[in-house]
Scaffold this motif. Structure first.
Motif, mmCIF file in Angstrom:
data_model
loop_
_atom_site.group_PDB
_atom_site.id
_atom_site.type_symbol
_atom_site.label_atom_id
_atom_site.label_comp_id
_atom_site.label_asym_id
_atom_site.label_seq_id
_atom_site.Cartn_x
_atom_site.Cartn_y
_atom_site.Cartn_z
ATOM 1 N N TYR A 149 0.803 -1.228 0.000
ATOM 2 C CA TYR A 149 0.000 0.000 0.000
ATOM 3 C C TYR A 149 0.839 1.283 0.000
ATOM 4 C CZ TYR A 149 -3.127 3.671 1.613
ATOM 5 O OH TYR A 149 -3.806 4.853 1.732
ATOM 6 N N PRO A 150 1.900 1.390 0.829
ATOM 7 C CA PRO A 150 2.678 2.646 0.817
ATOM 8 C C PRO A 150 3.237 3.005 -0.563
ATOM 9 C CG PRO A 150 3.226 1.346 2.753
ATOM 10 C CD PRO A 150 2.379 0.475 1.886
ATOM 11 N N SER A 151 3.701 2.008 -1.316
ATOM 12 C CA SER A 151 4.258 2.318 -2.639
ATOM 13 C C SER A 151 3.157 2.746 -3.606
ATOM 14 C CB SER A 151 5.008 1.107 -3.193
ATOM 15 O OG SER A 151 4.141 -0.006 -3.341
ATOM 16 N N ILE A 152 1.972 2.120 -3.492
ATOM 17 C CA ILE A 152 0.854 2.524 -4.352
ATOM 18 C C ILE A 152 0.359 3.911 -3.952
ATOM 19 C CG2 ILE A 152 -1.470 1.916 -5.107
ATOM 20 C CD1 ILE A 152 -0.764 -1.001 -4.561
ATOM 21 N N PRO A 530 -10.236 -5.059 1.183
ATOM 22 C CA PRO A 530 -10.293 -3.732 1.820
ATOM 23 C C PRO A 530 -9.151 -2.817 1.397
ATOM 24 C CG PRO A 530 -10.791 -5.432 3.420
ATOM 25 C CD PRO A 530 -10.360 -6.151 2.166
ATOM 26 N N VAL A 531 -7.963 -3.376 1.192
ATOM 27 C CA VAL A 531 -6.836 -2.523 0.789
ATOM 28 C C VAL A 531 -7.059 -1.982 -0.619
ATOM 29 C CG1 VAL A 531 -5.433 -4.450 -0.103
ATOM 30 C CG2 VAL A 531 -4.324 -2.352 0.669
ATOM 31 N N THR A 532 -7.681 -2.792 -1.511
ATOM 32 C CA THR A 532 -8.004 -2.303 -2.851
ATOM 33 C C THR A 532 -9.030 -1.183 -2.764
ATOM 34 O OG1 THR A 532 -7.790 -4.626 -3.554
ATOM 35 C CG2 THR A 532 -8.606 -3.050 -5.181
ATOM 36 N N GLN A 533 -10.007 -1.372 -1.911
ATOM 37 C CA GLN A 533 -11.027 -0.334 -1.718
ATOM 38 C C GLN A 533 -10.400 0.963 -1.207
ATOM 39 O OE1 GLN A 533 -13.906 -0.755 1.572
ATOM 40 N NE2 GLN A 533 -15.510 -0.535 0.027
ATOM 41 N N ASP A 538 -8.719 6.570 -2.135
ATOM 42 C CA ASP A 538 -7.683 7.610 -2.183
ATOM 43 C C ASP A 538 -7.590 8.223 -3.580
ATOM 44 O OD1 ASP A 538 -7.146 7.072 0.451
ATOM 45 O OD2 ASP A 538 -5.345 5.882 0.065
ATOM 46 N N PHE A 539 -7.667 7.387 -4.599
ATOM 47 C CA PHE A 539 -7.544 7.879 -5.969
ATOM 48 C C PHE A 539 -8.732 8.750 -6.368
ATOM 49 C CE2 PHE A 539 -8.721 7.140 -10.477
ATOM 50 C CZ PHE A 539 -7.686 7.844 -11.072
#
Length: 550
Positions: A149-152, A530-533, A538-539
């Motif tokens: 997640y941090p890199s994305i 959930p991380v994809t959500q 954020d986007f």
């Protein structure tokens, strides 16, 4: 005391993040071999090129009088059998993972679904009881995705820093005419004053034996439309007007358009609205003429075909035109009033956002931005058109879109990877071009594995508001529509100035089940991770904030 069996499992995802399990049961920092094993009897697994958080630690504890001495006294054949059995067990586990049947084998993840704030809306046609039936265990991959997640987030921050909502430069009417000479020669700039829909009479030069739909591209390229046009042929000759030895047919354009967005409930709205006796839609639910067919696009993967002329599009409204013509020719005032109240609609969900064809036809672009958009041409002919927009949470819209259009290997893991790839492609574009240029970039849109750009509602709506007034739009939310269909439909009736319905008609319209609901096999896949959500929230966040301001 712990000892290491002379066997090691090494996972090599794309030659990076190499992990080994060595003595002591933990990962070794050496990238090549376990110092105790020295490369002997090593099993190397590659699982879909992905890093799997599976660490196999084979250990034997000394309990009481039990010791490694007894194990070492095993016959060599027994030791080999034990090692061989462990190898078989490992390979079986790997085969389950590769075949997609790993849900039954993997240990529940310590990652809890409540780790990120989430408020997923119900999918098209889903109800709360549907979601209760899903008991999907989190995948091991989900833990890995959380670590990514941090890199994305850095990619999303890069995109956000470059977002700039600029006002587009409008083309001149003369420039529009140069692009579509034939269209401007067919559609007049004035319509009949006593019809709610934009209609006009056009001379029909064919003979009585002429098939008026012989060359219609919708018939030629799609067998499923042929029965529709059979009905049009039967009604055609009885609805011509005659004057001075000439035949005239009534031509009409839609009075209103349901312009978007896909997977936001437009089909359900269409199915309910067409039950109103004053509403007549095109013979085909989604002609996609303004965005695709007039450029010769049937399916993007098939390339360009012959362009559909505007006459082929107008043919789709002939049944409605026949009824309006009947009212115009009626002798009684009551009949005239009833028929001329008819309002024609069109419901192509691509109208709001799809301008992918511009790069093939318009070469005078500025910094990669299209010089002409669909709304420019609609406004040139129908400056008073009414526009209905149905939206939903763009995060859930994208997942619904993925489930509907993906053909195989659908899963939360696959969706996550496609989202990540799409974000990287979008960022690469934003490094060199404007937001508008990237949103309408045909090459980028075709390259992205999920249609990330369709959820950028603010960009499209702002561009439509450069040519149409706010009062000409009705913006609806799928979430509101799902919770109170009656209220939504009343808003639509008021916006279109439709007459009231009888109690029986209104009950039929509001109580019927939702159209185009999610397929059972797609519901069984469960929600996105959930991380994809969180990544998508954020986007889309800055775009949703701008939409709220609009």
């Amino acid at each position: 005391m712990r000892h290491c069996i002379n066997c090691c499992i090494q996972l090599l995802p794309n030659n990076e993040h190499k992990q080994q399990v060595g003595c002591g049961g933990g990962p070794l920092h050496s990238h090549l071999e376990c110092p105790a094993c020295k490369g002997e009897n090593k099993i190397v697994l590659r699982v879909d090129g992905k890093q799997m958080n599976l660490l196999a630690v084979l250990e034997v504890r000394a309990e009481g009088n039990e010791s490694w001495g007894r194990f070492l006294r095993f016959k060599k054949g027994k030791r080999c059998s034990l090692v061989f059995g462990l190898m078989i067990m490992t390979l079986v586990m790997a085969s389950y993972i590769l075949s997609g049947a790993h849900q039954e084998l993997l240990i529940s993840s310590p990652f809890h679904y409540g780790a990120f704030p989430s408020n997923p809306s119900l999918m098209d046609g889903e109800n709360p009881s549907d979601t209760k039936e899903h008991h999907h265990q989190p995948s091991v991959n989900n833990i890995s995705y959380v670590k990514d997640y941090p890199s994305i987030k850095l990619i999303i921050n890069s995109i956000t820093a470059r977002i700039e909502f600029t006002t587009r430069q409008l083309p001149d009417l003369e420039d529009l005419k140069k692009q579509e000479l034939h269209m401007f020669s067919v559609i007049p700039n004035k319509f009949l004053p006593n019809s709610k829909s934009p209609c006009w009479y056009e001379e029909f030069t064919g003979r009585n034996t002429t098939d008026p739909y012989l060359t219609n591209s919708y018939v030629l390229y799609s067998k499923r439309f042929r029965s529709t046009f059979d009905a049009l042929r039967k009604a055609f000759w009885g609805h011509l007007s005659h004057a001075s030895g000439k035949h005239f047919r009534l031509r009409c354009l839609p009075r209103f358009y349901i312009i978007g967005q896909p997977k936001c409930g437009t089909t359900d709205l269409y199915d309910r609205l067409r039950l109103h006796p004053e509403v007549k839609f095109s013979a085909i639910k989604e002609p996609h003429w303004w965005t695709r067919k007039r450029f010769g696009i049937v399916r993007l993967r098939d390339g360009l075909r012959d362009r559909y002329p505007v006459e082929d599009y107008l043919d789709l409204f002939d049944l409605a035109a026949h009824q309006i013509h009947q009212g115009l020719q009626a002798s009684s005032a009551e009949e005239q009033s009833r028929m001329t109240r008819i309002i024609i609609g069109e419901a192509s969900a691509s109208t709001m956002w799809d301008n992918n064809a511009w790069t093939f036809f318009y070469d005078n672009s500025t910094d990669g931005e299209p010089p002409f958009l669909t709304q420019d041409f609609i406004h040139a002919f129908q400056p008073d058109a009414k526009l209905i927009v149905m939206l939903r949470d763009p995060v859930e819209r994208l997942y619904s879109d993925y489930l509907y259009f993906a053909s195989s290997n659908k899963s939360a893991d696959d969706f996550h990877e496609k989202v990540t790839e799409a974000l990287q492609l979008f960022e690469n574009c934003m490094l060199d071009y404007s937001l508008r240029a990237c949103v309408y970039n045909n090459t980028l849109n075709n390259a992205m594995p999920v249609r990330l750009q369709v959820g950028l509602y603010a960009v499209y709506l702002l561009d439509w508001l450069t040519v149409f007034n706010k009062e000409q739009f009705l913006v609806l939310r799928l979430e509101d529509h799902a919770s109170n269909v009656k209220y939504t439909m009343h808003r639509v009736f008021q916006f279109l100035n439709l007459g009231p319905l009888g109690e029986k008609q209104e009950t039929l319209m509001t109580k019927s089940p939702a159209s185009n609901a999610r397929r059972p096999e797609d519901r069984n896949l469960g929600p996105m991770w959930p991380v994809t959500q969180k990544i998508l929230q954020d986007f889309y966040g800055p775009f949703n904030a701008r939409l709220a301001q609009i």
